[in-house]
Design an enzyme around this catalytic site. Sequence first.
Site, PDB file in Angstrom:
ATOM      1  N   LYS A  80       0.785  -1.057   0.003  1.00 53.81           N
ATOM      2  CA  LYS A  80      -0.005  -0.073  -0.021  1.00 53.81           C
ATOM      3  C   LYS A  80       0.833   1.378   0.055  1.00 53.81           C
ATOM      4  O   LYS A  80       0.360   2.395  -0.349  1.00 53.81           O
ATOM      5  CB  LYS A  80      -0.931  -0.091   1.150  1.00 53.81           C
ATOM      6  CG  LYS A  80      -0.261   0.079   2.565  1.00 53.81           C
ATOM      7  CD  LYS A  80      -1.384   0.124   3.499  1.00 53.81           C
ATOM      8  CE  LYS A  80      -0.706   0.032   5.050  1.00 53.81           C
ATOM      9  NZ  LYS A  80      -0.124   1.193   5.251  1.00 53.81           N
ATOM     10  N   ASP A  81       2.156   1.102   0.225  1.00 57.99           N
ATOM     11  CA  ASP A  81       3.052   2.264   0.172  1.00 57.99           C
ATOM     12  C   ASP A  81       3.692   2.530  -1.071  1.00 57.99           C
ATOM     13  O   ASP A  81       4.134   3.602  -1.340  1.00 57.99           O
ATOM     14  CB  ASP A  81       4.241   2.158   1.263  1.00 57.99           C
ATOM     15  CG  ASP A  81       3.873   1.982   2.888  1.00 57.99           C
ATOM     16  OD1 ASP A  81       2.684   2.597   2.982  1.00 57.99           O
ATOM     17  OD2 ASP A  81       4.415   1.195   3.624  1.00 57.99           O
ATOM     18  N   ARG A 126      -7.410   8.610   4.755  1.00 55.42           N
ATOM     19  CA  ARG A 126      -8.563   7.485   4.281  1.00 55.42           C
ATOM     20  C   ARG A 126      -9.086   7.274   5.515  1.00 55.42           C
ATOM     21  O   ARG A 126     -10.206   7.357   5.783  1.00 55.42           O
ATOM     22  CB  ARG A 126      -8.041   6.459   3.739  1.00 55.42           C
ATOM     23  CG  ARG A 126      -8.854   5.055   3.553  1.00 55.42           C
ATOM     24  CD  ARG A 126      -8.257   3.977   2.731  1.00 55.42           C
ATOM     25  NE  ARG A 126      -7.133   3.710   3.770  1.00 55.42           N
ATOM     26  CZ  ARG A 126      -7.252   2.794   4.962  1.00 55.42           C
ATOM     27  NH1 ARG A 126      -8.473   2.309   5.198  1.00 55.42           N
ATOM     28  NH2 ARG A 126      -6.222   2.620   5.802  1.00 55.42           N
ATOM     29  N   ARG A 127      -8.343   6.912   6.365  1.00 55.36           N
ATOM     30  CA  ARG A 127      -8.853   6.573   7.848  1.00 55.36           C
ATOM     31  C   ARG A 127      -9.470   7.414   8.409  1.00 55.36           C
ATOM     32  O   ARG A 127     -10.704   7.421   9.053  1.00 55.36           O
ATOM     33  CB  ARG A 127      -7.899   6.040   8.660  1.00 55.36           C
ATOM     34  CG  ARG A 127      -7.246   4.670   8.176  1.00 55.36           C
ATOM     35  CD  ARG A 127      -5.941   4.235   9.079  1.00 55.36           C
ATOM     36  NE  ARG A 127      -5.433   2.721   8.647  1.00 55.36           N
ATOM     37  CZ  ARG A 127      -4.255   2.522   8.535  1.00 55.36           C
ATOM     38  NH1 ARG A 127      -3.373   3.313   9.236  1.00 55.36           N
ATOM     39  NH2 ARG A 127      -3.956   1.534   8.326  1.00 55.36           N
ATOM     40  N   ARG A 144       2.360  10.049  13.307  1.00 53.45           N
ATOM     41  CA  ARG A 144       3.223   9.336  12.272  1.00 53.45           C
ATOM     42  C   ARG A 144       4.436   8.322  13.012  1.00 53.45           C
ATOM     43  O   ARG A 144       4.277   8.452  14.247  1.00 53.45           O
ATOM     44  CB  ARG A 144       3.894  10.749  11.661  1.00 53.45           C
ATOM     45  CG  ARG A 144       3.175  11.524  10.601  1.00 53.45           C
ATOM     46  CD  ARG A 144       3.029  10.744   9.392  1.00 53.45           C
ATOM     47  NE  ARG A 144       4.175  10.192   8.951  1.00 53.45           N
ATOM     48  CZ  ARG A 144       5.229  10.796   8.345  1.00 53.45           C
ATOM     49  NH1 ARG A 144       5.435  11.957   8.070  1.00 53.45           N
ATOM     50  NH2 ARG A 144       6.602  10.452   7.995  1.00 53.45           N
ATOM     51  N   ARG A 150       4.062   4.763  17.047  1.00 49.17           N
ATOM     52  CA  ARG A 150       2.675   5.081  17.071  1.00 49.17           C
ATOM     53  C   ARG A 150       2.080   4.635  18.269  1.00 49.17           C
ATOM     54  O   ARG A 150       1.181   5.053  18.831  1.00 49.17           O
ATOM     55  CB  ARG A 150       2.093   4.783  15.690  1.00 49.17           C
ATOM     56  CG  ARG A 150       2.385   5.635  14.617  1.00 49.17           C
ATOM     57  CD  ARG A 150       1.625   5.372  13.261  1.00 49.17           C
ATOM     58  NE  ARG A 150       2.294   4.187  12.883  1.00 49.17           N
ATOM     59  CZ  ARG A 150       1.433   3.349  11.982  1.00 49.17           C
ATOM     60  NH1 ARG A 150       0.293   3.702  11.905  1.00 49.17           N
ATOM     61  NH2 ARG A 150       2.140   2.375  11.459  1.00 49.17           N
ATOM     62  N   CYS A 235      -1.036   9.119  -2.215  1.00 52.40           N
ATOM     63  CA  CYS A 235      -1.259   9.212  -0.740  1.00 52.40           C
ATOM     64  C   CYS A 235      -2.050  10.290  -0.540  1.00 52.40           C
ATOM     65  O   CYS A 235      -2.267  10.800   0.603  1.00 52.40           O
ATOM     66  CB  CYS A 235      -0.037   9.302  -0.155  1.00 52.40           C
ATOM     67  SG  CYS A 235       0.978   7.588  -0.202  1.00 52.40           S
TER      68      CYS A 235
END
Length: 307
Positions: A80-81, A126-127, A144, A150, A235
């Site tokens: 996904k990155d 998105r979240r 981040r 995190r 992104c």
Amino acid sequence: MKKNIRIGTRDSQLALWQAHTVEKLLNDLGYSTTIVAVKSEGDLQVTQPLYELGITGIFTKTLDIALLEGKIDIAVHSMKDVPTSLPEGIVQAAVLERGNTTDILVHKGNLDFLEKNATIATGSLRRQAQWLHKHPQHTTVDLRGNVNSRLQKLKDNAWQGAIFAAAGLERINLKPEHYINLEWMTPAPAQGAMMVVTSAEDTYCLNALAEINHVETEICTYIERQFLKTLEGGCTAPIGALVTYNEKDDVLHFKGSLFSLDGKEKIEIDKNFELKDWKKLGHNCAVEILENGGKELMNTIKTQLKK
């Protein structure tokens, strides 16, 4: 001629887990490997939101350069990155079987805040958008850093919860006691999957990686990333997509969504398709979103992010 395959990876705990997973798969097939760990620009800059950094592939750029300069032979990424367009000379050579695609909310043991005012941490637009769509009374803050940092920031701050990808926490055994699965949240395109890239001219590595490729995951993530690319998300927009394959009926289920930054607007597709239509499926679904108000919404998002 046999050679030692140098596996490039970021040096976070999760990235190293991913690299060692690829290493084991290759070793089991008789290939010789070495892990080469480097820090990415995304790891070094942990105070600025990702979308403000304005760099495509911030977590993959350093490894791309090392690959093109011949310092490593392959690179392992959280899929996904990875930007939807790879740098010239670099190709996708394998996608590993997908893990958990679900997002989870890690909290502090009391869920009373769900019906009240609360602060939820996430570094993902998105979240953030999907959380605010479901809980408009809440506030979101940027979060981040790697998974470990995190989790620590959640402990150290007065936030009620933070959103994580379940796969990342599961892979390094950091899934805490207090969490809830967010099945209603559409994941990032290719969430839970790992991609391995190499030089387009490296026949040895291309052949080796073809042996560990998982075709079902490759097809599903291809559709999701094609959807993302057609929407021009990268992104920088709240875009989610998930494709699952029903082997019994030979059917693909596609769910894709685009949200406004504040979560108030939502444009979504949720349909079944025949497997034979997979090559253009992501593109066609994105076009449907764009024609249903998505084009105007994407323009609004881009304008807001430039401010």
